[in-house]
Design a protein around this motif. Structure first.
Motif, PDB file in Angstrom:
ATOM      1  N   PRO A 159       0.983  -1.413   0.020  1.00 26.75           N
ATOM      2  CA  PRO A 159      -0.180  -0.139   0.008  1.00 26.75           C
ATOM      3  C   PRO A 159       0.900   1.354  -0.123  1.00 26.75           C
ATOM      4  CG  PRO A 159      -0.041  -0.942   2.270  1.00 26.75           C
ATOM      5  CD  PRO A 159       0.712  -1.879   1.120  1.00 26.75           C
ATOM      6  N   PHE A 160       2.002   1.312   0.554  1.00 26.34           N
ATOM      7  CA  PHE A 160       2.805   2.602   0.672  1.00 26.34           C
ATOM      8  C   PHE A 160       3.626   2.605  -0.640  1.00 26.34           C
ATOM      9  CE2 PHE A 160       2.759   1.025   5.240  1.00 26.34           C
ATOM     10  CZ  PHE A 160       2.028   2.007   5.675  1.00 26.34           C
ATOM     11  N   THR A 161       4.022   1.720  -1.284  1.00 27.80           N
ATOM     12  CA  THR A 161       4.424   1.961  -2.638  1.00 27.80           C
ATOM     13  C   THR A 161       3.430   2.380  -3.446  1.00 27.80           C
ATOM     14  OG1 THR A 161       6.282   0.183  -1.969  1.00 27.80           O
ATOM     15  CG2 THR A 161       5.800   0.729  -4.302  1.00 27.80           C
ATOM     16  N   ALA A 162       2.246   1.889  -3.333  1.00 26.91           N
ATOM     17  CA  ALA A 162       1.203   2.256  -4.431  1.00 26.91           C
ATOM     18  C   ALA A 162       0.867   3.623  -4.044  1.00 26.91           C
ATOM     19  CB  ALA A 162       0.071   1.534  -3.916  1.00 26.91           C
ATOM     20  N   LEU A 163       0.933   4.246  -2.741  1.00 30.30           N
ATOM     21  CA  LEU A 163       0.565   5.700  -2.769  1.00 30.30           C
ATOM     22  C   LEU A 163       1.918   6.476  -3.383  1.00 30.30           C
ATOM     23  CD1 LEU A 163      -0.402   5.878   1.134  1.00 30.30           C
ATOM     24  CD2 LEU A 163      -1.816   6.459  -1.036  1.00 30.30           C
ATOM     25  N   ILE A 164       2.998   6.070  -3.115  1.00 26.34           N
ATOM     26  CA  ILE A 164       4.271   6.867  -3.613  1.00 26.34           C
ATOM     27  C   ILE A 164       4.008   6.635  -5.299  1.00 26.34           C
ATOM     28  CG2 ILE A 164       6.708   7.129  -4.186  1.00 26.34           C
ATOM     29  CD1 ILE A 164       5.687   7.647  -1.431  1.00 26.34           C
ATOM     30  N   THR A 165       3.585   5.566  -5.842  1.00 24.41           N
ATOM     31  CA  THR A 165       3.431   5.563  -7.298  1.00 24.41           C
ATOM     32  C   THR A 165       2.418   6.676  -7.824  1.00 24.41           C
ATOM     33  OG1 THR A 165       4.065   3.202  -7.554  1.00 24.41           O
ATOM     34  CG2 THR A 165       2.622   4.015  -9.233  1.00 24.41           C
ATOM     35  N   ILE A 166       1.193   6.616  -6.976  1.00 22.25           N
ATOM     36  CA  ILE A 166       0.074   7.440  -7.341  1.00 22.25           C
ATOM     37  C   ILE A 166       0.811   9.097  -7.215  1.00 22.25           C
ATOM     38  CG2 ILE A 166      -1.959   8.604  -6.458  1.00 22.25           C
ATOM     39  CD1 ILE A 166      -2.131   5.937  -8.140  1.00 22.25           C
ATOM     40  N   ALA A 167       1.559   9.329  -6.321  1.00 21.40           N
ATOM     41  CA  ALA A 167       2.150  10.582  -6.020  1.00 21.40           C
ATOM     42  C   ALA A 167       3.100  11.069  -7.329  1.00 21.40           C
ATOM     43  CB  ALA A 167       2.892  10.681  -4.716  1.00 21.40           C
ATOM     44  N   ALA A 168       3.787  10.147  -7.690  1.00 23.68           N
ATOM     45  CA  ALA A 168       4.784  10.182  -8.982  1.00 23.68           C
ATOM     46  C   ALA A 168       3.857  10.462 -10.206  1.00 23.68           C
ATOM     47  CB  ALA A 168       5.316   8.945  -9.095  1.00 23.68           C
ATOM     48  N   LEU A 169       2.711   9.774 -10.380  1.00 28.87           N
ATOM     49  CA  LEU A 169       1.808   9.679 -11.399  1.00 28.87           C
ATOM     50  C   LEU A 169       1.105  11.242 -11.497  1.00 28.87           C
ATOM     51  CD1 LEU A 169       0.717   6.271 -12.158  1.00 28.87           C
ATOM     52  CD2 LEU A 169       2.285   7.319 -13.082  1.00 28.87           C
ATOM     53  N   LEU A 170       0.731  11.623 -10.208  1.00 31.20           N
ATOM     54  CA  LEU A 170      -0.094  12.787 -10.076  1.00 31.20           C
ATOM     55  C   LEU A 170       0.900  13.995 -10.491  1.00 31.20           C
ATOM     56  CD1 LEU A 170      -2.219  12.419  -6.930  1.00 31.20           C
ATOM     57  CD2 LEU A 170      -3.089  12.758  -9.114  1.00 31.20           C
ATOM     58  N   LEU A 171       2.176  13.823 -10.102  1.00 32.60           N
ATOM     59  CA  LEU A 171       3.245  15.034 -10.410  1.00 32.60           C
ATOM     60  C   LEU A 171       3.404  14.991 -11.794  1.00 32.60           C
ATOM     61  CD1 LEU A 171       5.341  16.995  -9.855  1.00 32.60           C
ATOM     62  CD2 LEU A 171       7.103  15.066  -9.760  1.00 32.60           C
ATOM     63  N   TYR A 172       3.365  13.665 -12.601  1.00 30.12           N
ATOM     64  CA  TYR A 172       3.578  13.913 -13.893  1.00 30.12           C
ATOM     65  C   TYR A 172       2.338  14.390 -14.705  1.00 30.12           C
ATOM     66  CZ  TYR A 172       4.189  12.428 -18.813  1.00 30.12           C
ATOM     67  OH  TYR A 172       4.399  12.303 -20.238  1.00 30.12           O
ATOM     68  N   PHE A 173       1.165  14.152 -14.082  1.00 31.82           N
ATOM     69  CA  PHE A 173       0.014  14.565 -14.521  1.00 31.82           C
ATOM     70  C   PHE A 173       0.055  16.271 -14.496  1.00 31.82           C
ATOM     71  CE2 PHE A 173      -4.659  16.182 -13.976  1.00 31.82           C
ATOM     72  CZ  PHE A 173      -5.045  15.777 -15.142  1.00 31.82           C
ATOM     73  N   VAL A 174       0.445  16.656 -13.260  1.00 26.05           N
ATOM     74  CA  VAL A 174       0.405  18.310 -13.291  1.00 26.05           C
ATOM     75  C   VAL A 174       1.455  18.972 -14.407  1.00 26.05           C
ATOM     76  CG1 VAL A 174       1.387  20.040 -11.591  1.00 26.05           C
ATOM     77  CG2 VAL A 174      -0.397  18.213 -10.961  1.00 26.05           C
ATOM     78  N   VAL A 175       2.447  18.388 -14.252  1.00 31.41           N
ATOM     79  CA  VAL A 175       3.484  18.869 -15.323  1.00 31.41           C
ATOM     80  C   VAL A 175       3.080  18.750 -16.849  1.00 31.41           C
ATOM     81  CG1 VAL A 175       5.636  18.711 -13.829  1.00 31.41           C
ATOM     82  CG2 VAL A 175       5.102  16.780 -15.491  1.00 31.41           C
ATOM     83  N   ASP A 199       7.893  -3.105   1.639  1.00 32.52           N
ATOM     84  CA  ASP A 199       7.127  -1.832   1.070  1.00 32.52           C
ATOM     85  C   ASP A 199       7.156  -0.668   1.776  1.00 32.52           C
ATOM     86  OD1 ASP A 199       4.653  -0.686  -0.060  1.00 32.52           O
ATOM     87  OD2 ASP A 199       3.467  -1.000   1.821  1.00 32.52           O
ATOM     88  N   GLY A 200       7.532  -0.549   3.057  1.00 28.36           N
ATOM     89  CA  GLY A 200       7.364   0.763   3.837  1.00 28.36           C
ATOM     90  C   GLY A 200       9.125   1.350   3.568  1.00 28.36           C
ATOM     91  N   LEU A 201       9.995   0.617   3.295  1.00 26.90           N
ATOM     92  CA  LEU A 201      11.359   1.364   3.320  1.00 26.90           C
ATOM     93  C   LEU A 201      11.400   1.745   1.774  1.00 26.90           C
ATOM     94  CD1 LEU A 201      14.245   1.773   3.791  1.00 26.90           C
ATOM     95  CD2 LEU A 201      14.704  -0.680   3.103  1.00 26.90           C
ATOM     96  N   ALA A 202      10.932   0.843   0.929  1.00 26.59           N
ATOM     97  CA  ALA A 202      10.849   1.377  -0.637  1.00 26.59           C
ATOM     98  C   ALA A 202       9.822   2.893  -0.411  1.00 26.59           C
ATOM     99  CB  ALA A 202      10.145   0.392  -1.607  1.00 26.59           C
ATOM    100  N   ALA A 203       8.971   3.021  -0.453  1.00 22.80           N
ATOM    101  CA  ALA A 203       8.059   4.012  -0.093  1.00 22.80           C
ATOM    102  C   ALA A 203       8.960   5.257   0.486  1.00 22.80           C
ATOM    103  CB  ALA A 203       6.679   3.668   0.484  1.00 22.80           C
ATOM    104  N   ALA A 204       9.347   4.783   1.634  1.00 19.56           N
ATOM    105  CA  ALA A 204      10.170   5.989   2.545  1.00 19.56           C
ATOM    106  C   ALA A 204      11.120   6.632   1.490  1.00 19.56           C
ATOM    107  CB  ALA A 204      10.660   5.490   3.700  1.00 19.56           C
TER     108      ALA A 204
END
Length: 136
Positions: free
Chosen positions: A7-23, A77-82
């Protein structure tokens, strides 16, 4: 319903994709502001800054996402996301600086590359452990 293992890695993935959407949206806005009609990708320097931020982010996300998920799957998961959280932060710094002055893009770029390197090393460690344990 089954538990989702990352779940944490999924949240970071969403953050990266949202950033790409914004740019990407900012390029659309810059097209209007600087009258650069599609499919053109050239125009005034100010437009080119927005376009290059989007293209460079696309180029970098292709490296980041697999490394993020490999680190999550092979270690934790947590380490990768952090660690992965630094990537969208670095890319945000990169974009803000590049929009103002491309010569100032370095710090944000370095945060992203350092994040990639850390995820690569963690992934290699996890893969190495898995290979070692399969032989013992």
């Amino acid at each position: 319903m089954t538990a989702f293992a990352y779940p944490f890695t999924a949240l970071i993935t969403i953050a990266a994709l949202l950033l790409y959407f914004v740019v990407t949206m900012k390029v659309g806005q810059a097209r209007i502001k600087f009258n650069v009609l599609a499919p053109r990708t050239d125009g005034p320097e100010e437009f080119l800054r927005y376009f290059r931020v989007q293209m460079n982010t696309l180029e970098q996300i292709v490296l980041f996402l697999p490394l993020l998920w490999l680190a999550a799957a092979t270690v934790h998961d947590g380490l990768a996301a952090a660690i992965g959280l630094f990537w969208p932060v670095g890319r945000t710094i990169y974009a803000r600086n590049y929009y103002r002055n491309p010569a100032k893009r370095g710090p944000g770029y370095m945060v992203g590359i350092a994040t990639d390197m850390a995820l690569l090393l963690i992934s290699l460690y996890g893969i190495g452990l898995a290979l070692f344990s399969s032989f013992t």
